[in-house]
Motif scaffolding. Structure first.
Motif, mmCIF file in Angstrom:
data_model
loop_
_atom_site.group_PDB
_atom_site.id
_atom_site.type_symbol
_atom_site.label_atom_id
_atom_site.label_comp_id
_atom_site.label_asym_id
_atom_site.label_seq_id
_atom_site.Cartn_x
_atom_site.Cartn_y
_atom_site.Cartn_z
ATOM 1 N N GLY A 1 12.318 4.369 7.884
ATOM 2 C CA GLY A 1 13.337 3.331 7.867
ATOM 3 C C GLY A 1 12.966 2.219 8.828
ATOM 4 O O GLY A 1 12.016 2.333 9.607
ATOM 5 N N LYS A 2 13.712 1.107 8.774
ATOM 6 C CA LYS A 2 13.454 -0.008 9.684
ATOM 7 C C LYS A 2 14.518 -1.060 9.418
ATOM 8 O O LYS A 2 14.773 -1.410 8.273
ATOM 9 C CB LYS A 2 12.066 -0.599 9.448
ATOM 10 N N GLY A 3 15.131 -1.556 10.449
ATOM 11 C CA GLY A 3 16.188 -2.545 10.279
ATOM 12 C C GLY A 3 17.316 -1.967 9.446
ATOM 13 O O GLY A 3 17.816 -0.884 9.731
ATOM 14 N N ALA A 4 17.687 -2.655 8.381
ATOM 15 C CA ALA A 4 18.762 -2.184 7.507
ATOM 16 C C ALA A 4 18.322 -1.044 6.589
ATOM 17 O O ALA A 4 19.150 -0.379 5.983
ATOM 18 C CB ALA A 4 19.287 -3.346 6.668
ATOM 19 N N MET A 5 17.020 -0.821 6.504
ATOM 20 C CA MET A 5 16.497 0.250 5.652
ATOM 21 C C MET A 5 16.712 1.594 6.338
ATOM 22 O O MET A 5 16.197 1.836 7.430
ATOM 23 C CB MET A 5 15.000 0.026 5.405
ATOM 24 N N PRO A 6 17.497 2.482 5.713
ATOM 25 C CA PRO A 6 17.722 3.795 6.334
ATOM 26 C C PRO A 6 16.498 4.695 6.205
ATOM 27 O O PRO A 6 15.630 4.457 5.375
ATOM 28 C CB PRO A 6 18.886 4.367 5.516
ATOM 29 N N PHE B 1 14.653 8.051 5.089
ATOM 30 C CA PHE B 1 14.800 9.074 4.058
ATOM 31 C C PHE B 1 14.046 10.338 4.445
ATOM 32 O O PHE B 1 13.841 11.221 3.619
ATOM 33 C CB PHE B 1 14.322 8.543 2.700
ATOM 34 N N LYS B 2 13.667 10.428 5.716
ATOM 35 C CA LYS B 2 12.969 11.609 6.214
ATOM 36 C C LYS B 2 13.889 12.814 6.049
ATOM 37 O O LYS B 2 15.043 12.784 6.447
ATOM 38 C CB LYS B 2 12.598 11.442 7.684
ATOM 39 N N GLY B 3 13.379 13.848 5.428
ATOM 40 C CA GLY B 3 14.170 15.050 5.200
ATOM 41 C C GLY B 3 15.014 14.980 3.937
ATOM 42 O O GLY B 3 15.480 15.992 3.456
ATOM 43 N N SER C 1 0.863 -1.187 0.000
ATOM 44 C CA SER C 1 0.000 0.000 0.000
ATOM 45 C C SER C 1 0.893 1.229 0.000
ATOM 46 O O SER C 1 2.034 1.185 0.481
ATOM 47 C CB SER C 1 -0.918 0.030 1.231
ATOM 48 N N ALA C 2 0.367 2.296 -0.532
ATOM 49 C CA ALA C 2 1.133 3.544 -0.570
ATOM 50 C C ALA C 2 1.483 3.998 0.840
ATOM 51 O O ALA C 2 2.616 4.424 1.102
ATOM 52 C CB ALA C 2 0.343 4.620 -1.305
ATOM 53 N N GLU C 3 0.541 3.873 1.760
ATOM 54 C CA GLU C 3 0.783 4.318 3.132
ATOM 55 C C GLU C 3 1.925 3.542 3.776
ATOM 56 O O GLU C 3 2.793 4.125 4.431
ATOM 57 C CB GLU C 3 -0.492 4.168 3.981
ATOM 58 N N ALA C 4 1.949 2.230 3.596
ATOM 59 C CA ALA C 4 2.991 1.396 4.202
ATOM 60 C C ALA C 4 4.361 1.700 3.600
ATOM 61 O O ALA C 4 5.358 1.788 4.324
ATOM 62 C CB ALA C 4 2.650 -0.082 4.031
ATOM 63 N N ILE C 5 4.410 1.858 2.293
ATOM 64 C CA ILE C 5 5.691 2.136 1.640
ATOM 65 C C ILE C 5 6.216 3.509 2.053
ATOM 66 O O ILE C 5 7.396 3.656 2.392
ATOM 67 C CB ILE C 5 5.562 2.025 0.110
ATOM 68 N N ILE C 6 5.353 4.508 2.060
ATOM 69 C CA ILE C 6 5.776 5.852 2.472
ATOM 70 C C ILE C 6 6.277 5.834 3.909
ATOM 71 O O ILE C 6 7.302 6.442 4.215
ATOM 72 C CB ILE C 6 4.638 6.874 2.268
ATOM 73 N N ALA C 7 5.593 5.118 4.794
ATOM 74 C CA ALA C 7 6.044 5.030 6.187
ATOM 75 C C ALA C 7 7.408 4.357 6.278
ATOM 76 O O ALA C 7 8.296 4.822 7.012
ATOM 77 C CB ALA C 7 5.020 4.268 7.025
ATOM 78 N N GLN C 8 7.612 3.273 5.543
ATOM 79 C CA GLN C 8 8.886 2.546 5.559
ATOM 80 C C GLN C 8 10.026 3.422 5.046
ATOM 81 O O GLN C 8 11.097 3.471 5.641
ATOM 82 C CB GLN C 8 8.777 1.282 4.702
#
Length: 111
Positions: free
Chosen positions: A79-84, A86-88, A68-75
């Motif tokens: 970020g989460k785990g190894a995913m950095p 991208f806020k800002g 979902s768009a909401e889940a991807i945008i939140a991730q």
């Protein structure tokens, strides 16, 4: 007369709402550029070089509650785990566009 005018006005309102296009839809072509510049190093071709099971393929996105768009945008934002995070680093419009691109590619099988 007043009643006829009200009916006509109501009809015009319904017609306008029913046949108007959505406001500012995300642009997956711009999203492809954002993806290439920010995501492709880990997610080229919809893969995940860090955790192969959590790819951007439709089946994996659905399995992990990310389709979902909401889940991807939140991730991407948090970020989460190894995913950095991208806020800002990405503007809201870029987030919407890259999300549209990811979902479009997932639907196409990343071809």
């Amino acid at each position: 007369m007043k009643r006829i005018l009200s009916v006509i006005l109501l009809g015009l309102t319904i017609f306008t709402v029913a046949f108007s296009s959505p406001a500012l839809a995300a642009d997956s072509a711009s999203g492809a550029k954002v993806f290439s510049a920010n995501c492709a190093s880990c997610h080229a071709g919809g893969k995940n070089l860090v955790n192969a099971a959590k790819s951007l393929k439709k089946e994996a996105l659905e399995k992990y509650g990310m389709y979902s768009a909401e889940a991807i945008i939140a991730q991407v934002t948090k970020g989460k785990g190894a995913m950095p995070t991208f806020k800002g680093r990405l503007k809201p419009n870029d987030l919407e566009n890259v999300t549209a691109y990811v979902l479009e590619q997932a639907d196409k099988g990343w071809k």
